[in-house]
Design an enzyme around this catalytic site. Structure first.
Site, PDB file in Angstrom:
ATOM      1  N   LYS A  44     -18.114  -2.199  15.525  1.00  0.00           N
ATOM      2  CA  LYS A  44     -18.410  -3.333  14.628  1.00  0.00           C
ATOM      3  C   LYS A  44     -18.267  -4.677  15.353  1.00  0.00           C
ATOM      4  CE  LYS A  44     -16.590  -5.284  10.289  1.00  0.00           C
ATOM      5  NZ  LYS A  44     -15.446  -5.233   9.353  1.00  0.00           N
TER       6      LYS A  44
ATOM      7  N   ILE B 231     -17.849   1.334  10.720  1.00  0.00           N
ATOM      8  CA  ILE B 231     -17.648   2.763  10.392  1.00  0.00           C
ATOM      9  C   ILE B 231     -17.501   2.990   8.882  1.00  0.00           C
ATOM     10  CG2 ILE B 231     -16.730   3.517  12.633  1.00  0.00           C
ATOM     11  CD1 ILE B 231     -13.899   3.418  11.342  1.00  0.00           C
TER      12      ILE B 231
ATOM     13  N   THR C 230      -1.705   8.002  16.886  1.00  0.00           N
ATOM     14  CA  THR C 230      -0.601   7.301  17.526  1.00  0.00           C
ATOM     15  C   THR C 230       0.742   7.973  17.258  1.00  0.00           C
ATOM     16  OG1 THR C 230       0.655   5.230  17.377  1.00  0.00           O
ATOM     17  CG2 THR C 230      -0.645   5.791  15.465  1.00  0.00           C
ATOM     18  N   ASP C 231       1.682   7.770  18.194  1.00  0.00           N
ATOM     19  CA  ASP C 231       3.049   8.274  17.975  1.00  0.00           C
ATOM     20  C   ASP C 231       3.782   7.456  16.903  1.00  0.00           C
ATOM     21  OD1 ASP C 231       3.495   5.908  19.387  1.00  0.00           O
ATOM     22  OD2 ASP C 231       4.893   6.779  20.826  1.00  0.00           O
ATOM     23  N   GLU C 232       3.200   6.330  16.486  1.00  0.00           N
ATOM     24  CA  GLU C 232       3.876   5.516  15.455  1.00  0.00           C
ATOM     25  C   GLU C 232       3.995   6.253  14.127  1.00  0.00           C
ATOM     26  OE1 GLU C 232       2.689   1.029  16.813  1.00  0.00           O
ATOM     27  OE2 GLU C 232       3.417   1.456  14.832  1.00  0.00           O
TER      28      GLU C 232
ATOM     29  N   TYR D 163      -0.080  -0.398   9.289  1.00  0.00           N
ATOM     30  CA  TYR D 163      -0.882   0.222  10.366  1.00  0.00           C
ATOM     31  C   TYR D 163      -0.518   1.699  10.523  1.00  0.00           C
ATOM     32  CZ  TYR D 163      -2.025   1.801  15.063  1.00  0.00           C
ATOM     33  OH  TYR D 163      -2.456   2.559  16.125  1.00  0.00           O
TER      34      TYR D 163
ATOM     35  N   SER E  94      -1.521   3.842   7.657  1.00  0.00           N
ATOM     36  CA  SER E  94      -2.971   4.114   7.602  1.00  0.00           C
ATOM     37  C   SER E  94      -3.348   5.177   8.626  1.00  0.00           C
ATOM     38  CB  SER E  94      -3.779   2.835   7.841  1.00  0.00           C
ATOM     39  OG  SER E  94      -3.711   2.434   9.206  1.00  0.00           O
ATOM     40  N   LYS E  95      -2.688   5.161   9.787  1.00  0.00           N
ATOM     41  CA  LYS E  95      -2.992   6.183  10.797  1.00  0.00           C
ATOM     42  C   LYS E  95      -2.476   7.558  10.328  1.00  0.00           C
ATOM     43  CE  LYS E  95      -4.768   5.549  14.299  1.00  0.00           C
ATOM     44  NZ  LYS E  95      -6.188   5.405  14.741  1.00  0.00           N
TER      45      LYS E  95
ATOM     46  N   ASN F  28      -0.145   2.199  25.049  1.00  0.00           N
ATOM     47  CA  ASN F  28      -1.023   2.101  26.213  1.00  0.00           C
ATOM     48  C   ASN F  28      -0.923   0.729  26.861  1.00  0.00           C
ATOM     49  OD1 ASN F  28      -3.960   4.126  25.851  1.00  0.00           O
ATOM     50  ND2 ASN F  28      -2.015   4.483  24.869  1.00  0.00           N
TER      51      ASN F  28
END
Ligand code: NAD
Ligand code: DAU
Length: 338
Positions: free
Chosen positions: A34, A60, A125-127, A150, A153-154, A180
Site C-alpha cells: 500500500k 491488503i 512476531t515473538d511479541e 500491535y 493484532s498479530k 530485526n
C-alpha cells in the site's frame, strides 16, 4: 516459482524480495504494498529493473483488488509481511493496526482459500508471547499474552491464519521472529533510531530504566529462515525465529555509541512505554531441527555493517525523516523527558 510478497516495500519484506530475486529463490516476485509511511520503493532500487519483478500498489484490506490480483497472478506461494509494525504507533493510534493486521490478513486468507493457493507463510512476531520470565525461553507452545494493540493484532491474525489450516486445509505456516535489525529499517525502531540520532548527535531517548531485554536477529538471517520454512516447513505449524542474541536495550545503545565514537552523554532517560514488555526470549530449536537453519550473523558484525549502511545512506535517512516522521517524533517524544 512465482511468489506474491505482501509488504515488500517495508524493511523485512524488501530484504526478502531483493534476496529472492538476487539469489534466484524465485523466478518471479509480485510485490503487493500500500506504500504507507513505512513502504519505500527506494528499498527495491537494487532489483527494480529485474524482468521477474512486478510492483502492485494495493491495500491488503481491498478484498476485490486482492481477489483480482490472486486470480490474475496465481502465485505458487504467498509470503505475508504487510502490517502496521510499530508498537508505539499502535499505542497512539490502534485503528490502522487492527484494520491492516486483522482485516488485511483475513482478506488475504480468503483470497488464498478461494484461489487454492498452494503455500502461505504468515510472518509474525515473538511479541505474541508477551514478557517472558528469566530464565525461560518461549517455544511455539507457549501461551499468547499480547500486551500492546500491535501484539494483540498479530496474535489474532496468527490464530486466524492457523484456523485456515485446521478448517480449510490451506497449506499455511506461521513464523514468529524476534527483533530485526539491518539496512533500510525505518528509523522509528530502536537500532536505526539510535544510530541516526547518534550520527546527528541528537539525544538518544531510552524508555524507563533501559534494562528491557530483546533478542536481536539480522534481517538477512530472518529472510533465510522464512525461505527455509517456505521450502521445508510443515503445514499448520508455527516456527520461532531468533538471533540467539539477548541484550538489554542500554547495552545495545552503548555499543552503538562506541561504534559511532559518540559520547554516552547523548543517552536521555524518557518516560517508559505504557504496557512495556520487560523481556522477550524464544528458542529456535524446532526450526533448526526441522530445516537446519541457524542464524549466521554475529551481533557486533551485523551492528557494524548496519551503522556503516546508515552512514553511507544519509540521504535515504533524511528523506524518510522528513514530513510524516517529524509529526510522529513530536507525538511520541515531546513532553516525555524524565
Ligand atoms: P515495516 O513497517 O517496515 O513494513 C510494513 C510494510 O507493509 C510497508 O511496506 C507498508 O507499506 C506495508 N503495508 C502496511 N499496511 C498495508 C496494507 N494495509 N496493505 C498493503 N501493504 C501495507 O515492517 P517490517 O518491520 O518490515 O515488518 C514486516 C513484518 O514482519 C510484519 O508483519 C511484522 O509484524 C513482522 N515482524 C517484524 C519484526 C521487526 O523487528 N521489525 C520482528 C518480527 C516480526
Ligand atoms: O519482537 C519483535 C518485534 O520487535 C516486532 O514484532 C515489531 O514489529 C518491532 O517493532 C519490534 O518491537 P519492539 O517494541 O521490541 O521494538 P522497538 O524497536 O520499538 O523497541 C525495542 C526496545 O527498545 C523496546 O524495549 C522499547 C525500547 N525503545 C524503543 C524506542 C523506539 C526505547 O527505549 N526507546 C525508543 O525510542
Amino acid at each position: 516459482m512465482k511468489l506474491l510478497v505482501t509488504g515488500g516495500a517495508g524493511f523485512i519484506g524488501s530484504c526478502f524480495v531483493r534476496m529472492a530475486l538476487q539469489k534466484r529463490w524465485a523466478e518471479q516476485v509480485v510485490n503487493l504494498d500500500k506504500l504507507t509511511y513505512a513502504g519505500n520503493l527506494e528499498n527495491l532500487q537494487p532489483i527494480a529493473g529485474h524482468s521477474g519483478y512486478r510492483f502492485v500498489e494495493l491495500d491488503i484490506c481491498d478484498s476485490s483488488g486482492v481477489e483480482n490480483l490472486f486470480r490474475c497472478e496465481m502465485p505458487d506461494a504467498v509470503i505475508h509481511f504487510a502490517a502496521e509494525s510499530h508498537v508505539d504507533r499502535s499505542i497512539h493510534s490502534p485503528a490502522p493496526v487492527i484494520t491492516t493486521n486483522l482485516n488485511g490478513t483475513f482478506t488475504l486468507l480468503e483470497a488464498a482459500r478461494r484461489n487454492q493457493i498452494s503455500r502461505f507463510i504468515h510472518v509474525s512476531t515473538d511479541e505474541v508471547y508477551g514478557s517472558i520470565e528469566p530464565p525461560q525461553e518461549a517455544n511455539e507452545k507457549f501461551p499468547l499474552r499480547a500486551s500492546s494493540p500491535y501484539s494483540a493484532s498479530k496474535a489474532g491474525s496468527d490464530l486466524l491464519a492457523l484456523s485456515y489450516y485446521t478448517t480449510y486445509k490451506l497449506n499455511i505456516s506461521v513464523t514468529r521472529a524476534s527483533n530485526n535489525y539491518g539496512p533500510y529499517q525505518f528509523p522509528e525502531k530502536l537500532i536505526p533510531l539510535m544510530i541516526s540520532n547518534a550520527l546527528e548527535e541528537k539525544p538518544l531517548p531510552v524508555y524507563g530504566d533501559g534494562q528491557q531485554v530483546r533478542d536481536w536477529l539480522y534481517v538477512e538471517d530472518h529472510c533465510n529462515a522464512i525461505r527455509a520454512v517456505l521450502e521445508k516447513g510443515r503445514a499448520g505449524q508455527i516456527y520461532n525465529i531468533g538471533g540467539n542474541c539477548s541484550l538489554p536495550n542500554l547495552e545495545v545503545i552503548r555499543r552503538i555509541l562506541k561504534a559511532t565514537g559518540k559520547p554516552e552523554s547523548l543517552i536521555t532517560r524518557v518516560t517508559d512505554r505504557p504496557g512495556h514488555d520487560r523481556r522477550y526470549a524464544l528458542t529456535n530449536e524446532k526450526l533448526t531441527r526441522e530445516t537446519g537453519w541457524q542464524p549466521q550473523m554475529r551481533f557486533d558484525d551485523g551492528l557494524a555493517s548496519t551503522i556503516d549502511w546508515y552512514e553511507r545512506n544519509r540521504d535515504w535517512v533524511q528523506r524518510v525523516k522528513s514530513g510524516e516522521y517529524r509529526h510522529f517524533y513530536e507525538l511520541n517524544y515531546a513532553n516525555r523527558a524524565e
